[in-house]
Design an enzyme around this catalytic site. Structure first.
Site, PDB file in Angstrom:
ATOM      1  N   LYS A   1       0.819  -1.219   0.000  1.00 12.90           N
ATOM      2  CA  LYS A   1       0.000   0.000   0.000  1.00 12.90           C
ATOM      3  C   LYS A   1       0.850   1.265   0.000  1.00 12.90           C
ATOM      4  O   LYS A   1       0.460   2.276  -0.579  1.00 12.90           O
ATOM      5  CB  LYS A   1      -0.957   0.005   1.203  1.00 12.90           C
ATOM      6  CG  LYS A   1      -2.097  -0.985   1.033  1.00 12.90           C
ATOM      7  CD  LYS A   1      -3.263  -0.680   1.946  1.00 12.90           C
ATOM      8  CE  LYS A   1      -4.451  -1.575   1.592  1.00 12.90           C
ATOM      9  NZ  LYS A   1      -5.580  -1.435   2.487  1.00 12.90           N
TER      10      LYS A   1
ATOM     11  N   LYS B   1      -4.668  -8.750  -6.488  1.00 12.63           N
ATOM     12  CA  LYS B   1      -5.898  -8.971  -5.736  1.00 12.63           C
ATOM     13  C   LYS B   1      -7.010  -8.030  -6.221  1.00 12.63           C
ATOM     14  O   LYS B   1      -6.734  -6.867  -6.533  1.00 12.63           O
ATOM     15  CB  LYS B   1      -5.588  -8.681  -4.259  1.00 12.63           C
ATOM     16  CG  LYS B   1      -6.686  -8.994  -3.306  1.00 12.63           C
ATOM     17  CD  LYS B   1      -6.289  -8.624  -1.872  1.00 12.63           C
ATOM     18  CE  LYS B   1      -6.539  -7.174  -1.561  1.00 12.63           C
ATOM     19  NZ  LYS B   1      -6.939  -6.898  -0.178  1.00 12.63           N
TER      20      LYS B   1
ATOM     21  N   LYS C   1     -11.090  -2.748  -3.634  1.00 10.91           N
ATOM     22  CA  LYS C   1     -11.990  -1.592  -3.768  1.00 10.91           C
ATOM     23  C   LYS C   1     -11.251  -0.377  -4.292  1.00 10.91           C
ATOM     24  O   LYS C   1     -11.824   0.466  -4.955  1.00 10.91           O
ATOM     25  CB  LYS C   1     -12.514  -1.095  -2.415  1.00 10.91           C
ATOM     26  CG  LYS C   1     -13.008  -2.064  -1.458  1.00 10.91           C
ATOM     27  CD  LYS C   1     -13.412  -1.300  -0.179  1.00 10.91           C
ATOM     28  CE  LYS C   1     -13.658  -2.275   0.927  1.00 10.91           C
ATOM     29  NZ  LYS C   1     -12.433  -2.659   1.637  1.00 10.91           N
TER      30      LYS C   1
HETATM   31  N1  AQP Z   1      -9.750  -9.950  -3.398  1.00 10.76           N
HETATM   32  C1  AQP Z   1     -10.083 -10.524  -2.248  1.00 10.76           C
HETATM   33  N2  AQP Z   1     -10.263 -11.855  -2.162  1.00 10.76           N
HETATM   34  C2  AQP Z   1     -10.619 -12.435  -0.989  1.00 10.76           C
HETATM   35  N3  AQP Z   1     -10.826 -11.742   0.158  1.00 10.76           N
HETATM   36  C3  AQP Z   1     -10.665 -10.414   0.103  1.00 10.76           C
HETATM   37  N4  AQP Z   1     -10.793  -9.459   1.034  1.00 10.76           N
HETATM   38  C4  AQP Z   1     -10.532  -8.254   0.478  1.00 10.76           C
HETATM   39  N5  AQP Z   1     -10.229  -8.400  -0.821  1.00 10.76           N
HETATM   40  C5  AQP Z   1     -10.291  -9.734  -1.085  1.00 10.76           C
HETATM   41  C6  AQP Z   1     -11.165  -9.715   2.408  1.00 10.76           C
HETATM   42  O1  AQP Z   1     -12.179  -8.801   2.754  1.00 10.76           O
HETATM   43  C7  AQP Z   1     -12.027  -8.456   4.135  1.00 10.76           C
HETATM   44  C8  AQP Z   1     -12.086  -6.985   4.303  1.00 10.76           C
HETATM   45  O2  AQP Z   1     -10.986  -6.396   3.662  1.00 10.76           O
HETATM   46  P1  AQP Z   1     -10.722  -4.861   3.925  1.00 10.76           P
HETATM   47  O3  AQP Z   1     -11.716  -4.039   3.243  1.00 10.76           O
HETATM   48  O4  AQP Z   1     -10.619  -4.599   5.367  1.00 10.76           O
HETATM   49  O5  AQP Z   1      -9.289  -4.613   3.384  1.00 10.76           O
HETATM   50  P2  AQP Z   1      -8.549  -5.115   2.150  1.00 10.76           P
HETATM   51  O6  AQP Z   1      -8.178  -6.562   2.313  1.00 10.76           O
HETATM   52  O7  AQP Z   1      -7.399  -4.180   1.948  1.00 10.76           O
HETATM   53  O8  AQP Z   1      -9.643  -4.985   1.002  1.00 10.76           O
HETATM   54  P3  AQP Z   1      -9.574  -4.139  -0.290  1.00 10.76           P
HETATM   55  O9  AQP Z   1     -10.853  -4.337  -1.043  1.00 10.76           O
HETATM   56  O10 AQP Z   1      -8.306  -4.433  -1.025  1.00 10.76           O
HETATM   57  O11 AQP Z   1      -9.577  -2.664   0.290  1.00 10.76           O
HETATM   58  P4  AQP Z   1      -8.591  -1.501  -0.048  1.00 10.76           P
HETATM   59  O12 AQP Z   1      -8.593  -1.387  -1.548  1.00 10.76           O
HETATM   60  O13 AQP Z   1      -9.142  -0.276   0.626  1.00 10.76           O
HETATM   61  O14 AQP Z   1      -7.250  -1.870   0.506  1.00 10.76           O
HETATM   62  C9  AQP Z   1     -10.727  -9.078   4.629  1.00 10.76           C
HETATM   63  O15 AQP Z   1     -11.029 -10.260   5.327  1.00 10.76           O
HETATM   64  C10 AQP Z   1     -10.012  -9.409   3.357  1.00 10.76           C
HETATM   65  O16 AQP Z   1      -9.166 -10.537   3.502  1.00 10.76           O
END
Ligand code: AQP
Length: 342
Positions: A122, A205, A208
């Site tokens: 990040k 991955k 969002k």
């Molecule tokens: N691509 C993914 N596949 C499986 N699990 C996922 N999770 C997120 N993306 C995937 C799971 O969703 C939960 C919440 O995640 P988060 O929103 O707290 O943070 P993150 O993992 O950083 O998700 P994003 O969508 O990638 O958010 P941003 O873009 O803001 O960093 C967790 O259990 C995660 O494992």
């Protein structure tokens, strides 16, 4: 060294959270939310959180953060989280998370934090300009979990390293203070889609915050948008294999098959028995139809709930009170262990 207690010594309790850092994606749904829902029916108390304090470790426009928190709460409920059976709240309404996080900032070591791959991903090349909060993110996450003495945390594969750090923090705290106070929490990483990948790049991955909206399926996308994104998803020219081994070197094909399996509640082997030999021109419409049939009712319910923000705020404040009833005595006891006068 005194070992941290096995998690079986504690009340079985699940904690997990999702950041309101944008709209919910299919990755969040399949990797986390879908499992959150089934855990309500198992022998756990379930505590689920919109982790807004995590979201602001990178810049969030204030009005968008408010809207995204309410929309995320709607997404939890529309996916099947029942506020009567689960505690549902947003992190900043429960100050005990921040209180315990400070103690954990003093327990965690710089070397541990520097090894966290999510920070490296990040922060990118400009780590000197990243917020201190982004660096300390995993200590706050440990506090989120341990402030409830949670025994189990359902997460996607990407959070595995943070869960290991949570166990390291619990072990060091217990050891340093000579107590058996914090449990060793177990990650629950299960299902065919614990790591949903970008539709544009099978090595990244689905996220969002990916600048490309075509890389992800949002839980609020309509049927035409879902179909267009799947139609344009990157693939290779070969037909689908009949066995999972045949997906080993084909990340984009594997991703679409995993998504299908998770949405249909089938194993990858069972999906490939049905679709092995088909070209993507036949498989993609099947996947679109399945995704639309599973996601449309959720997005319709989200839209209905988002139109009633007062109702959402009421659910969140009630959940915060319930959460504080568990968290407050745990923080008080932690302060006593540390020797703070209160
Ligand atoms: N691509 C993914 N596949 C499986 N699990 C996922 N999770 C997120 N993306 C995937 C799971 O969703 C939960 C919440 O995640 P988060 O929103 O707290 O943070 P993150 O993992 O950083 O998700 P994003 O969508 O990638 O958010 P941003 O873009 O803001 O960093 C967790 O259990 C995660 O494992």
């Amino acid at each position: 060294m005194s070992e941290a207690p096995a998690s079986t010594a504690f009340t079985p309790r699940v904690f997990s959270g999702i950041q309101p850092s944008g709209g919910l994606t299919l990755g969040n749904y399949l990797g986390a939310l879908k499992r959150f829902v089934t855990m309500q029916d198992e022998a756990y108390q379930t505590v689920y959180c919109m982790v807004d304090m995590h979201a602001i470790t990178v810049w969030q426009d204030p009005a968008k953060l408010t809207a995204a928190t309410r929309e995320l709460c709607a997404g939890f409920i529309a996916s099947g989280i029942d506020p009567e059976r689960s505690i549902l709240f947003n992190q900043s309404q429960v100050p005990e998370h921040a209180q315990l996080a400070w103690i954990f900032n003093c327990v965690a070591r710089m070397g541990w934090m520097k090894r966290m791959t999510q920070f490296k991903d990040k922060a990118g090349k400009n780590a000197e300009n990243a917020s201190l909060g982004l660096f300390a993110y995993p200590a706050l996450m440990a506090a989120d979990i341990l402030v409830y003495h949670a025994t189990h945390v359902p997460v996607g594969e990407d959070q595995k390293q943070h869960l290991e750090l949570t166990r390291d923090i619990a072990t060091k705290f217990n050891h340093d203070y000579g107590v058996d106070f914090f449990p060793l929490t177990e990650p629950v990483i299960e299902g065919a889609a614990t790591r949903v990948m970008s539709l544009r790049d099978g090595s990244k991955k689905m996220s969002k915050s990916d600048p490309s909206d075509m890389s992800r399926i949002n839980m609020t996308d309509d049927a035409d948008t879902i179909a267009a994104k799947i139609r344009k998803a990157r693939t290779d020219p070969d037909a689908l294999p009949s066995e999972a081994d045949g997906l080993a070197e084909r990340p984009e094909a594997r991703n679409l098959v995993n998504i299908y399996a998770a949405l249909a509640d089938m194993t990858v082997d069972a999906v490939l028995r049905d679709v092995g030999g088909k070209p993507f021109s036949e498989f993609k419409p099947m996947l679109s139809e399945l995704a639309v049939s599973k996601l449309s009712p959720i997005s319709a319910e989200m839209a209905r709930l988002v139109a009633a923000p007062d109702e959402i705020d009421r659910i969140l404040s009630r959940g915060a009170e319930q959460a504080r009833d568990i968290a407050r005595p745990i923080v008080e006891k932690t302060y006593d262990i540390v020797g703070m006068v209160r």
